[in-house]
Design an enzyme around this catalytic site. Structure first.
Site, PDB file in Angstrom:
ATOM      1  N   HIS A 211     -19.645  29.040  36.340  1.00  8.92           N
ATOM      2  CA  HIS A 211     -18.466  28.225  36.014  1.00  8.92           C
ATOM      3  C   HIS A 211     -17.343  29.040  35.378  1.00  8.92           C
ATOM      4  CE1 HIS A 211     -21.085  24.844  37.050  1.00  8.92           C
ATOM      5  NE2 HIS A 211     -19.939  24.377  37.511  1.00  8.92           N
ATOM      6  N   GLU A 453     -25.426  17.871  46.631  1.00  6.41           N
ATOM      7  CA  GLU A 453     -25.626  19.236  46.146  1.00  6.41           C
ATOM      8  C   GLU A 453     -27.092  19.552  45.885  1.00  6.41           C
ATOM      9  OE1 GLU A 453     -23.161  19.809  42.683  1.00  6.41           O
ATOM     10  OE2 GLU A 453     -23.720  17.901  41.810  1.00  6.41           O
ATOM     11  N   ASP A 477     -23.999  24.328  44.185  1.00  5.98           N
ATOM     12  CA  ASP A 477     -25.370  23.978  43.829  1.00  5.98           C
ATOM     13  C   ASP A 477     -26.246  23.842  45.066  1.00  5.98           C
ATOM     14  OD1 ASP A 477     -25.541  23.894  41.007  1.00  5.98           O
ATOM     15  OD2 ASP A 477     -24.173  22.195  41.035  1.00  5.98           O
ATOM     16  N   CYS A 524     -16.277  20.374  48.177  1.00  9.14           N
ATOM     17  CA  CYS A 524     -15.540  20.789  46.978  1.00  9.14           C
ATOM     18  C   CYS A 524     -16.163  22.011  46.312  1.00  9.14           C
ATOM     19  CB  CYS A 524     -15.419  19.643  45.986  1.00  9.14           C
ATOM     20  SG  CYS A 524     -17.001  19.135  45.327  1.00  9.14           S
TER      21      CYS A 524
END
Ligand code: PEP
Ligand code: MG
Length: 601
Positions: A211, A453, A477, A524
């Site tokens: 992240h 995901e 993920d 996304c």
């Protein structure tokens, strides 16, 4: 100040470097070139070495220890007070363990005795004693007590920093532009960095889909990870070139290297200007197929940049950052204001608000989450929210209330089973009823979607589709869980293969299940902004690609160079490949033919 002027002003001073420069090869995770001055940020866990003191310095050293303990006590009490105010005693309880350690007379006496016996520095003596306690805790059978090691380590680091009079580098309040060189940066460090003055960063740890890297791309800050030697060899104030395309960091560059990179920087600026001039063109293939482009945001503030520079909607609002960098949890009104602001600013486009996706590599220090052996496989995202209905309902009410002010869609992360989705939808209904009872308006027809995901969700997409209005595929993920390769671990980067045929097949199958049930699909995850892989997504029939906003121009260029029938042929061949290398080779041949400039070389 434009980068070029910054260069001229700052680099002229570095014509005679103090000593020979060096370069480190890492992994480029956020594109762009930046040239500037280094800020070296130490480790969270300070390295401590023993220093012998003259006998007459021992008393002053013990004094330093006492002052650091008093300062640490005051800091922790203040933290506890702030958390108790809003969260109550329970969540503030984690600080009790810290306070007990600081106030422990036995520990203090042991440290003092060691300073006297060895005539050594207080930080060394303290860390020596704490290491013994940690080792003892490791041997305890009770898991709860064993976990107190983390408290011990936390508080010990704080005290050591206070003994030395150090504070953690405050990236939020940098006074001048700097390239940050750090062992590691947490997503919350990155989120709170000063926007203009952190002009690039390189870390030892991290990966493309951690992240921290995602945040760097959103902020348009060039970044390199896996650059381990840097921290030991670079010094504050060194001149640095950071190349986020090639993953190279050059410290104390030669005049030739500087001049080469100044040319590349100029070329980069020209390319961005050309792409910016295409903002108003539609994201449409040569043969007229429209693709919806959207931006991922982590912070509500980013919405204005997205709107001004790109005029697209928000395909993913990662709301966890609203929770991360604050001493206490945001209440319903605070969240409502943030969601409402984003919805109003982005209007007439829409925003997809994702409910809290905490866990994995994103933690909240003010929620006493139990530490887990495998946090990415633990109580993360929707699993956490279903265990904390108080937090979940607060967020759902805030989202619903904001839905009266713009086009808001809500989406649940990490759904793995139909029961889980039903339970989440149940809470959404409860939140609606609570608002009805209060007479508060909201959009009764707000779209609801889920992230795909987890491989299990991809495989039962046909069972999940009838319950929702859309899917958003979270490839970050989906890849880590499908290939059993930790997305944030640099050692498993070679296993983390976005072009793996298994992933390509899942994308195709999820899209076709959604199509059969009449719902739309977005991607996304970071694959949506990979120029090599995006043609596969178009070929699969994905309707929306959502990515960090600096990637939008490049991706529009690519889409406008694609012919849909070619993209369909490409994915038909890709699903039949045996290896990721074969898939990538097919994609590379295609993209080099239609739009070589989007590869950013
Ligand atoms: C994903 O997993 O692809 C995703 C978009 O969610 P995050 O990166 O926040 O986990
Ligand atoms: Mg995810």
């Amino acid at each position: 100040m434009p980068l070029s002027s910054f260069l001229t002003e700052n680099l002229a001073k570095n014509e005679a470097p103090a000593s020979a420069g060096f370069s480190v090869q890492g992994l480029g995770v956020s594109a762009g070139i930046t040239i500037g001055t280094a800020l070296v940020v130490g480790c969270d866990t300070p390295t401590v070495s023993e220093q012998k003191l003259p006998p007459d310095a021992v008393a002053a050293e013990i004094d330093r220890l006492h002052q650091a303990l008093v300062q640490s006590l005051a800091e922790i009490e203040e933290l506890k007070r702030r958390v108790t105010e809003v969260l109550g005693e329970r969540d503030a309880g984690i600080f009790d363990a810290h306070l007990m350690i600081v106030a422990d007379a036995a520990i203090r006496t042991e440290v003092e005795a060691l300073i006297r016996a060895r005539s050594c520095n207080a930080d060394f003596a303290f860390s020596h004693v704490m290491r013994r306690y940690t080792q003892r805790l490791q041997q305890v059978e009770d898991a709860y007590i064993r976990e107190r090691q983390t408290d011990l380590r936390d508080v010990s680091n704080r005290i050591i920093r206070n003994i030395r009079g150090e504070s953690k580098a405050d990236l939020a309040h940098l006074q001048e532009p700097r390239i940050v060189l750090a062992h590691d940066l947490s997503p919350s460090d990155t989120a709170s960095m000063h926007r203009r003055n952190v002009i690039g960063f390189a870390t030892c740890l991290g990966s493309r889909t951690s992240h921290t890297a995602i945040m760097a791309r959103s902020l348009g800050v060039p970044a390199v990870v896996g650059a381990c030697e840097l921290i030991d060899r670079a010094r504050n104030g060194d001149a640095v070139i950071l190349d986020g395309y090639r993953g190279v960091v050059i410290v104390r560059p030669t005049p030739e290297e500087l001049s080469e990179y100044q040319d590349r920087l100029r070329a980069q600026e020209e390319w961005f200007q050309r792409v910016a001039a295409e903002t108003s063109l539609p994201a449409e293939t040569i043969d007229g197929f429209r693709v919806q482009l959207a931006a991922n945001i982590e912070l509500a503030d980013e919405v204005m940049t997205v709107k001004r520079a790109h005029g697209v909607g928000i395909g993913l609002f990662r709301t966890e950052y609203l929770f991360i960098n604050r001493p206490v949890l945001p209440d319903e009104d605070t969240q409502y204001e943030a969601y409402r602001r984003v919805a109003e600013e982005i209007h007439p486009q829409s925003v997809i608000i994702r409910t809290l996706d905490i866990g994995g590599d994103k933690f909240l220090s003010h929620l006493s989450l139990p530490s887990e052996l495998n946090p990415f496989l633990g109580i993360r995202a929707i699993r956490f929210c279903l265990k904390r209905p108080d937090l979940f309902l607060t967020q759902l009410r805030a989202i619903l209330r904001a839905s009266a002010h713009g086009k808001i869609r809500v989406m649940f992360p990490m759904i793995a089973a139909v029961e889980e989705l039903r339970e989440a939808l149940g809470y959404l209904d409860q939140a609606r009823k609570e608002l009805d009872a209060r007479g508060v308006p909201y959009n009764h027809h707000m779209d609801v979607g889920i992230m795909i995901e987890v491989p299990a969700a991809a495989l039962i997409a046909d069972k999940l589709a009838p319950l929702v209005n859309f899917f958003s595929i979270g490839t970050n993920d989906l890849i880590q869980y499908s290939l059993a390769a930790d997305r944030s671990n640099p050692s498993t980067t070679y296993l983390y293969q976005p072009g793996h045929p298994a992933i390509v097949r899942m994308l195709r199958d999820v899209q076709s299940a959604a199509f059969r049930h009449g719902i739309w699909v977005s991607v996304c995850g970071e694959v949506a902004s990979e120029p090599l892989l995006a043609p596969l997504l178009l070929g699969a029939g994905i309707q929306e690609l959502s990515m960090s906003s600096p990637s939008l121009g490049r991706m529009k260029r690519l889409i406008r160079s694609v012919r849909m029938h070619e993209a369909e042929e490409l994915i038909a061949r890709a699903v039949d490949c045996s290896t990721a290398a074969e898939v990538l080779a097919l994609c590379e041949t295609y993209v080099r033919r239609i739009a070589p400039d989007v590869l950013g070389e």
